[in-house]
Design a protein around this motif. Structure first.
Motif, mmCIF file in Angstrom:
data_model
loop_
_atom_site.group_PDB
_atom_site.id
_atom_site.type_symbol
_atom_site.label_atom_id
_atom_site.label_comp_id
_atom_site.label_asym_id
_atom_site.label_seq_id
_atom_site.Cartn_x
_atom_site.Cartn_y
_atom_site.Cartn_z
ATOM 1 N N VAL A 9 4.463 4.283 13.643
ATOM 2 C CA VAL A 9 5.273 3.916 12.477
ATOM 3 C C VAL A 9 6.714 4.403 12.646
ATOM 4 O O VAL A 9 7.665 3.669 12.369
ATOM 5 C CB VAL A 9 4.642 4.456 11.178
ATOM 6 C CG1 VAL A 9 5.592 4.305 10.002
ATOM 7 C CG2 VAL A 9 3.334 3.742 10.893
ATOM 8 N N VAL A 32 10.200 -2.054 4.577
ATOM 9 C CA VAL A 32 8.806 -2.147 4.998
ATOM 10 C C VAL A 32 8.635 -3.275 6.014
ATOM 11 O O VAL A 32 7.979 -3.102 7.045
ATOM 12 C CB VAL A 32 7.871 -2.357 3.785
ATOM 13 C CG1 VAL A 32 6.448 -2.627 4.219
ATOM 14 C CG2 VAL A 32 7.932 -1.166 2.859
ATOM 15 N N VAL A 33 9.247 -4.423 5.748
ATOM 16 C CA VAL A 33 9.170 -5.546 6.683
ATOM 17 C C VAL A 33 9.867 -5.178 7.987
ATOM 18 O O VAL A 33 9.383 -5.513 9.071
ATOM 19 C CB VAL A 33 9.772 -6.825 6.056
ATOM 20 C CG1 VAL A 33 9.859 -7.950 7.073
ATOM 21 C CG2 VAL A 33 8.954 -7.258 4.859
ATOM 22 N N ILE A 36 7.448 -2.999 9.931
ATOM 23 C CA ILE A 36 6.327 -3.798 10.453
ATOM 24 C C ILE A 36 6.777 -4.642 11.642
ATOM 25 O O ILE A 36 6.103 -4.686 12.674
ATOM 26 C CB ILE A 36 5.728 -4.677 9.338
ATOM 27 C CG1 ILE A 36 5.015 -3.791 8.307
ATOM 28 C CG2 ILE A 36 4.769 -5.715 9.904
ATOM 29 C CD1 ILE A 36 4.608 -4.508 7.046
#
Length: 90
Positions: A9, A32-33, A36
């Motif tokens: 992460v 967050v995107v 990811i």
């Protein structure tokens, strides 16, 4: 196992941030995107470098896999923007 997830992460966030830095303008996507897509870019970049090109004998940071990961993450960010119709702000 948990340590691997945490490191993935963190590296995904770094690679996603680097990918957004190399793209011109401002991208309208969330953090967050970005993380990811950075994780996906890192995984795909590592797979391309070590799996397809068979270059896994490095003793330390694999800079080429990192660069490939940033390029892949940048492409994913552009692709995400195209699919979701979120244009880059200049």
């Amino acid at each position: 196992m948990i340590t691997t997830i945490i490191v993935t992460v963190i590296l995904g966030a770094i690679i996603g941030a680097l990918a957004r830095l190399v793209l011109p303008g401002k991208q309208n996507i969330s953090t967050v995107v970005t993380v990811i897509l950075g994780i996906l870019g890192a995984l795909i970049g590592s797979w391309v470098w070590t799996g397809l090109l068979n270059k896994s004998d490095t003793g330390g940071i694999d800079w080429i896999a990192l660069i490939i990961g940033v390029i892949v993450a940048a492409a994913l960010i552009v692709g995400y923007g195209a699919v979701t119709d979120k244009k880059q702000v200049r």
